[in-house]
Design an enzyme around this catalytic site. Structure first.
Site, short mmCIF file in Angstrom:
data_model
loop_
_atom_site.label_atom_id
_atom_site.label_comp_id
_atom_site.label_asym_id
_atom_site.label_seq_id
_atom_site.Cartn_x
_atom_site.Cartn_y
_atom_site.Cartn_z
N CYS A 28 -6.00 -3.01 8.02
CA CYS A 28 -7.00 -1.94 8.07
C CYS A 28 -8.28 -2.26 7.30
O CYS A 28 -9.34 -1.71 7.61
CB CYS A 28 -6.40 -0.64 7.57
SG CYS A 28 -5.98 -0.64 5.79
N CYS A 59 0.81 -1.22 0.00
CA CYS A 59 0.00 0.00 0.00
C CYS A 59 0.85 1.27 0.00
O CYS A 59 0.53 2.23 -0.73
CB CYS A 59 -0.93 -0.01 1.21
SG CYS A 59 -1.88 1.51 1.44
#
Length: 363
Positions: A202, A103
């Site tokens: 997340c 990410c």
């Protein structure tokens, strides 16, 4: 707590900063430090799931309290293609992925830089526990370890390029510990001073396991065999996605002695079990290996290699090693002392002193 100003702040551009604001205590503290240092801060919140209204509301509330503008963007489509698809495919292939490493360069810092460009801000910032410095010796910017060894997040940032590092400020570089950060936010009477740390993954609800997440996306766990190093069948396992190299607990098999996962073979569906000593090796191969600067890459490609300290997971301690980059793009890191459970899919990360030198994905 005073903010340690990185070398890149000596560049006379402008004082506008685009900061990744999650609504948590770390990014909130980063805003406070930047404002105190005279920067004009704009917050940037990106939603990786497209429906995280609670987190968005927290970021909006924090921005209002901090007195800064907040830009919100739904990045869920790009995040799905880049991070979540990779996460699922890696587990299905018997590897253990690290979604943050994927990410950071491809979503988080890319989107942050793009938002800064649109707003006319030169600098970007986040609440990571690390620093950014410029090395005259190497002629390049580097991530440097944070002051708090327990909270240091440099490992997660090894894939960031010079286009990001040259503009990046990390205000929490010299934070003594997390409590000192909370205390600063508390002293400024901001609501999230005692908010819990963010969850490990997340995009997965904390009430479900990653296995449940994979199953919902059609990645079915097919049963297979536990085998020993000679291929002898020891029993049946519940699917390769349920295991990782080094695992001992939760195997669901009793052999009368401790057994550890030493290898996962996606092609045959076999999980190889062995003893703890079978997990140790001095050589670790990695693919998709990057180096922070060209000079280090050149040294790694030389016959003598690049002397470093390396760590094979976030929580491990850096150990003495030499990394050699081969023409086929594979790097071989040779440790002075054998390392335990180098796990395919995880990252091996290189350091030169306190500077982050690069890293790659363990094969």
């Amino acid at each position: 707590m005073q903010m340690r100003m990185s070398m890149n702040t000596k560049i006379s551009k402008n004082n506008r900063v685009m900061l990744g604001l999650s609504g948590g205590v770390d990014s909130t503290a980063a805003v406070l430090l930047l404002k105190k240092a005279g920067y004009e801060v704009t917050g940037y919140y990106f939603d990786v799931t497209g429906n995280n209204e609670e987190a968005k509301a927290s970021a909006e509330k924090a921005a209002e309290k901090l007195g800064i503008e907040l830009i919100c963007e739904d990045v869920s489509a790009d995040f799905e293609k880049c991070v979540i698809d990779n996460f699922c495919r890696e587990y299905a292939a018997g590897r253990t992925p690290n979604p943050c490493v994927v990410c950071n360069p491809n979503i988080k810092f890319k989107k942050l830089k793009e938002a800064a460009d649109r707003a006319g801000a030169y600098y970007i910032a986040t609440g990571h526990y690390a620093d950014v410095v410029y090395s005259e010796d190497y002629g390049a910017y580097f991530i440097k370890k944070g002051a708090d060894e327990k909270k240091d997040q440099s490992y997660m940032l090894y894939r960031l390029g010079q286009d990001v590092l040259s503009r990046l400020i990390l205000p929490l570089a010299n934070a003594e510990n997390k409590e000192s950060v909370r205390a600063m936010v508390r002293d400024n009477d901001i609501f999230n001073a005692d908010a819990p740390d963010s969850q490990e993954i997340c995009f997965i609800d904390e009430n479900i396991t990653y296995r449940d997440f994979l199953a919902k996306r059609g990645f079915v766990c097919r049963k297979g065999n536990f085998v020993d190093s000679d291929g002898n069948v020891l029993g049946e396992h519940s699917g390769i996605m349920n295991y990782t190299v080094g695992q001992r607990k939760g195997l669901g098999i009793a052999l009368g002695k401790p057994a550890f996962v030493v290898k996962i073979n996606a092609e045959t569906g076999e999980v190889v079990l062995g003893e703890n000593e079978d997990l140790f090796s001095r050589e670790v191969k990695s693919s998709d290996t990057v180096f922070t600067c060209e000079k280090m890459r050149t040294q790694a490609a030389s016959p003598s290699g690049l002397s470093i300290k390396a760590k094979i997971r976030y929580a491990s301690k850096p150990a003495d090693a030499v990394v050699r980059l081969h023409e086929n793009g594979i790097a071989v890191t040779t440790f002075t002392k054998p390392q335990r459970a180098a796990t395919p899919g995880q990252s091996i990360v290189f350091y030169r002193g306190e500077l982050l030198a690069g890293g790659g994905v363990i094969k």
